[in-house]
Enzyme design. Structure first.
Site, short mmCIF file in Angstrom:
data_model
loop_
_atom_site.label_atom_id
_atom_site.label_comp_id
_atom_site.label_asym_id
_atom_site.label_seq_id
_atom_site.Cartn_x
_atom_site.Cartn_y
_atom_site.Cartn_z
N TRP A 191 6.89 0.90 -5.78
CA TRP A 191 7.59 1.79 -5.02
C TRP A 191 7.71 2.98 -5.88
O TRP A 191 7.49 4.31 -5.28
CB TRP A 191 8.84 1.07 -4.59
CG TRP A 191 8.63 0.31 -3.43
CD1 TRP A 191 9.11 -1.19 -3.71
CD2 TRP A 191 8.09 0.33 -2.40
NE1 TRP A 191 8.68 -1.79 -2.59
CE2 TRP A 191 8.21 -1.01 -1.65
CE3 TRP A 191 7.51 1.41 -1.55
CZ2 TRP A 191 7.47 -1.20 -0.37
CZ3 TRP A 191 6.91 1.06 -0.24
CH2 TRP A 191 6.90 -0.23 0.28
N ASP A 234 16.09 5.73 -5.80
CA ASP A 234 15.70 4.68 -4.70
C ASP A 234 16.25 3.52 -4.83
O ASP A 234 16.00 2.71 -5.86
CB ASP A 234 14.06 4.81 -4.67
CG ASP A 234 13.55 3.64 -3.61
OD1 ASP A 234 14.83 3.30 -2.77
OD2 ASP A 234 12.39 3.67 -3.31
N LYS A 278 16.86 -3.96 3.48
CA LYS A 278 16.72 -4.99 2.45
C LYS A 278 18.24 -5.53 2.43
O LYS A 278 18.22 -6.73 2.37
CB LYS A 278 16.22 -4.23 1.23
CG LYS A 278 15.13 -3.41 1.47
CD LYS A 278 13.68 -4.38 1.11
CE LYS A 278 12.48 -3.71 1.37
NZ LYS A 278 12.17 -2.11 0.85
C1 LIG Z 1 10.88 -1.49 0.87
C2 LIG Z 1 11.01 -0.24 0.03
C3 LIG Z 1 10.68 0.89 0.30
C4 LIG Z 1 9.91 1.22 1.63
O1 LIG Z 1 10.90 1.42 2.48
P1 LIG Z 1 10.54 1.68 3.98
O2 LIG Z 1 11.80 1.45 4.50
O3 LIG Z 1 9.44 0.61 4.60
O4 LIG Z 1 9.87 2.95 3.83
C5 LIG Z 1 10.79 1.86 -0.70
N1 LIG Z 1 11.23 1.56 -2.03
C6 LIG Z 1 11.86 0.18 -2.31
C7 LIG Z 1 12.46 0.22 -3.57
C8 LIG Z 1 11.95 -0.60 -1.61
O5 LIG Z 1 11.89 -1.80 -1.81
#
Ligand SMILES: *Cc1c(COP(=O)(O)O)cnc(C)c1O
Length: 366
Positions: A104, A174, A198
């Protein structure tokens, strides 16, 4: 009732939601109390939805300790859209510094790189993204517009267990896969963002928190498309266009569960530690049959990743687990192996059941 057929869902995302949240949403699905219609049918500019959004924001601020001079936004486009919006709005002449910790953060970096100057100041590539740096193992350039970190790398299963040091440069995190899983010091972050699916809700809404002092550094570009300019979302209070009302409503219910039933982030963290400890202990006591991917000090409390002696056994493991009522255990296609996502809403009993299954599977196959 149909929910008695629910299995333990170890999927990385969309992921398990607390059962009380689903039941409350089910109860009020057709007619929201006082609304006369479903949340899905009500105007995002009406009183009911306004109340739902304000309450969700207020709870989030309380639970996470978000200072008053931070903006809280509920946006669409997933965390992936933040990967480009951040450099579009904040990447200046000095460029930006990124930690490359796994899939990511690499994607986030790639988006910045497409738009301007971006540097990787530490990479976990050599170790197969199994570890994370100590503060003294990287430097952040003082002229950088911002420093980007990923608190938990969902695919590799490595997580920071502290708020990383940004050496005076605005830090952007993030936090998609460990948002609200433990207490953090929000004042250390210029910005934090997380896709909801998540740890805090369904897919369709992304929570973005920005310190006003950092927001004031936004680079004005009149050619920037409206939806990619944070100014429109901040000034419109997440209502520049139709916001994802139902997803925000569910996030609100998850926050209520977290605050009222769990009792806040300290308690949530304790629960998460207890679950992860049980699962890692099972890996460690398997005499190498289950090999954890992450270095011990970087082990994620959210996504536990491991390998079996061969891919055949890994396939069989995921298949038999599913038959036993545990889904979503197959590792990400890019790294293989097994991944158990044990987010906030995964009950301790789910991990107990998994660990029991692991012992039996090993006895049969070692
Ligand atoms: C799942 C995830 C993303 C991507 O998220 P989307 O909502 O599918 O764009 C980005 N960063 C991390 C750490 C993730 O786990």
């Amino acid at each position: 009732m149909s929910f008695t057929e629910r299995v333990f869902n170890f999927s990385a995302g969309p992921a398990v939601l607390p059962l009380p949240v689903l039941l409350e949403a089910q109860r009020d699905l057709v007619c929201y109390p006082g609304g006369g219609a479903s949340v899905m049918e009500l105007s995002h500019r009406g009183k009911v939805i306004d109340g739902i959004i304000k309450e969700a924001e207020a709870r989030l601020r309380r639970i996470l300790g978000v200072p008053d001079d931070y903006h809280v936004l509920f946006l669409q486009g997933g965390a992936t859209t933040q990967f480009c919006m951040i450099p579009m709005n904040f990447l200046g002449e000095g460029g930006a510094d990124y930690l490359e910790q796994g899939t990511w953060s690499k994607k986030a970096f790639g988006e910045a790189k497409r738009l301007g100057r971006a540097e990787v100041v530490w990479s976990g590539k050599e170790g197969g993204y199994s570890t994370l740096p100590e503060d003294n193992e990287y430097k952040v350039r003082p002229e950088a517009s911002y420093f980007h970190v990923t608190s938990n790398e969902t695919i590799h299963g490595v997580e920071f267990h502290r708020d990383p040091e940004s050496y005076g440069v605005p830090m952007i995190c993030d936090s998609s896969s460990d948002f609200l899983s433990r207490p953090v010091d929000m004042t250390k972050y210029a910005m934090m963002y997380a896709g909801a699916q998540k740890n805090v809700g369904p897919a369709g809404v992304t929570i973005v928190i920005i310190a006003d002092s950092f927001y004031q550094k936004l680079i004005v570009d009149e050619k920037r498309p409206i939806m990619f300019d944070y100014r429109n979302h901040v000034e419109g209070k997440s209502l520049y266009n139709t916001c994802p009302v139902f997803a925000i409503y569910i996030v609100g219910l998850v926050l209520k569960w977290l605050e009222e039933e769990v009792g806040g982030l300290e308690n949530m963290y304790a629960r998460n530690q207890k679950k992860a400890t049980l699962l890692y202990k099972a890996l460690d006591e398997s005499e190498g049959f289950y090999k954890g991917h992450a270095a011990v000090k970087a082990r994620s409390l959210m996504n536990v990743t491991w390998r079996l002696p061969n891919e055949e056994l890994e396939k069989q493991f995921a298949k038999e687990a599913e038959e036993a009522g545990m889904i979503g255990l197959k590792g990400h296609r890019s790294v293989g192996g097994i991944r158990a996502s044990i987010y906030n809403a995964m009950p301790y009993e789910g991990v107990e059941k998994l660990v029991e299954f692991m012992k039996k599977f090993q006895e049969r196959n070692a």
